[in-house]
Design a protein around this motif. Structure first.
Motif, mmCIF file in Angstrom:
data_model
loop_
_atom_site.group_PDB
_atom_site.id
_atom_site.type_symbol
_atom_site.label_atom_id
_atom_site.label_comp_id
_atom_site.label_asym_id
_atom_site.label_seq_id
_atom_site.Cartn_x
_atom_site.Cartn_y
_atom_site.Cartn_z
ATOM 1 N N VAL A 132 39.857 -1.745 -2.500
ATOM 2 C CA VAL A 132 39.605 -0.403 -2.363
ATOM 3 C C VAL A 132 39.095 0.362 -3.621
ATOM 4 O O VAL A 132 38.065 0.816 -3.574
ATOM 5 C CB VAL A 132 40.835 0.392 -2.067
ATOM 6 N N SER A 133 39.759 -0.159 -4.734
ATOM 7 C CA SER A 133 39.188 0.491 -5.975
ATOM 8 C C SER A 133 37.660 0.125 -6.423
ATOM 9 O O SER A 133 36.846 0.718 -6.621
ATOM 10 C CB SER A 133 40.016 -0.031 -7.091
ATOM 11 N N SER A 134 37.347 -1.111 -6.126
ATOM 12 C CA SER A 134 36.160 -1.726 -6.186
ATOM 13 C C SER A 134 35.208 -0.889 -5.337
ATOM 14 O O SER A 134 33.941 -0.558 -5.579
ATOM 15 C CB SER A 134 36.196 -3.154 -5.845
ATOM 16 N N LEU A 135 35.550 -0.868 -3.963
ATOM 17 C CA LEU A 135 34.478 -0.197 -3.108
ATOM 18 C C LEU A 135 34.408 1.358 -3.315
ATOM 19 O O LEU A 135 33.335 1.724 -3.356
ATOM 20 C CB LEU A 135 35.233 -0.268 -1.583
ATOM 21 N N PHE A 136 35.401 1.653 -3.916
ATOM 22 C CA PHE A 136 35.513 3.186 -4.372
ATOM 23 C C PHE A 136 34.456 3.359 -5.562
ATOM 24 O O PHE A 136 33.399 4.355 -5.202
ATOM 25 C CB PHE A 136 36.678 3.742 -4.916
ATOM 26 N N GLN A 139 30.578 2.680 -4.285
ATOM 27 C CA GLN A 139 30.322 3.933 -3.478
ATOM 28 C C GLN A 139 30.026 5.159 -4.307
ATOM 29 O O GLN A 139 28.939 5.944 -4.299
ATOM 30 C CB GLN A 139 31.298 4.163 -2.416
ATOM 31 N N ALA A 172 33.239 8.733 -1.293
ATOM 32 C CA ALA A 172 33.553 7.395 -1.612
ATOM 33 C C ALA A 172 35.017 7.104 -1.325
ATOM 34 O O ALA A 172 35.219 5.753 -0.784
ATOM 35 C CB ALA A 172 33.388 7.611 -3.296
ATOM 36 N N SER A 176 35.643 3.690 1.144
ATOM 37 C CA SER A 176 36.588 2.567 0.454
ATOM 38 C C SER A 176 37.746 2.416 1.506
ATOM 39 O O SER A 176 38.299 1.285 1.329
ATOM 40 C CB SER A 176 37.427 3.094 -1.005
ATOM 41 N N SER A 228 42.679 5.123 -3.320
ATOM 42 C CA SER A 228 41.480 5.741 -3.423
ATOM 43 C C SER A 228 41.706 7.223 -3.725
ATOM 44 O O SER A 228 40.647 7.647 -4.502
ATOM 45 C CB SER A 228 40.636 5.702 -2.045
#
Length: 249
Positions: A132-136, A139, A172, A176, A228
């Motif tokens: 989730v942190s990586s996706l946030f 984005q 973002a 996420s 997130s």
């Protein structure tokens, strides 16, 4: 599974390397390194967990969870290169998420306070928070770049940094969380998750396995939201200089 049977699983790696060579993808080295690293890491973890499960020492549980958080934070922070201090913010977000989830699980007596429950569930929660942190961060990078003109216009009109980047933060956070939410919608229909499958293969009652998988899915959803939102609140100022202008990343 016997060591003999385990050795035969290398046929899957051989197929992947063959496809890479056939299509000239150039992934043979990465596949080989990944195979060796994952095998060594998992075997080491297996022996460590075997030791911890038999000693039942709380300090060892805390230690291994701390290592998980450290590695997860380091990995996720690679998506935020150029943002000074992003690693400890990710670590704090994941730590708070893990702490809240585990306190709820233990205080409500949903799981037993033993290493056999705490460590695997912590690992899955921390792993999900890392993703989730990586996706946030991915984005946010894209959104801030594409909305640069809008953000600078808001700043010039007197908005503070929080107000100018608020829409990017919301998008973002939403982006996420979408994979976790989509996973909830299709679990059991498109895929049988790892924990549930592992328990069934080990001989557990399928209904009992499903109950634990529901627990994990609900915990994942909560951890995605907490991580997130916390990360967005802790990191939004990093996208600006001390003079409240956008950084060039």
């Amino acid at each position: 599974m016997s060591a003999y049977a385990l050795a035969f699983t290398l046929v899957f790696i051989a197929i992947t390397i063959f496809v890479s060579m056939w299509q000239k993808l150039g992934l043979e080295r990465e596949i080989t390194i990944g195979t060796i690293r994952s095998s060594i890491q998992l075997l080491l973890v297996g022996y460590v967990l075997h030791f911890i499960f038999h000693t039942d020492a709380p300090i060892l549980i805390v230690l291994i969870v701390g290592v998980m958080i450290t590695v997860a934070s380091w990995n996720a922070s690679q998506r935020g290169k150029g943002l000074s201090g992003i690693r400890w913010r990710i670590a704090l977000s994941i730590t708070v998420t893990e702490g809240l989830i585990m306190v709820l699980l233990l205080s409500l007596r949903i799981i037993e306070p033993t290493p056999q429950y705490i460590i695997p569930i912590s690992g899955m929660t921390i792993g999900n928070a890392m993703v989730v942190s990586s996706l946030f961060l991915n984005q946010m990078k894209r959104d801030v770049q594409s909305s640069k003109g809008e953000i600078e216009a808001l700043l010039s009109l007197g908005a503070n940094v929080r107000q100018s980047i608020q829409d990017c933060m919301k998008r973002a956070v939403k982006a996420s969380m979408i994979p976790t939410i989509d996973g909830m919608k299709t679990v059991g229909l498109v895929q049988l998750p790892g924990m549930m499958t592992g328990m069934i293969v080990a001989g557990a009652d399928p209904v009992e396995a499903v109950r634990y998988q529901i627990l994990i899915m609900f915990a994942f959803t909560s951890s995605a939201g907490i991580t997130s939102i916390l990360l967005s609140l802790l990191s939004y100022k990093l996208w600006f200089t001390k003079k409240a202008s956008l950084r060039s990343l």
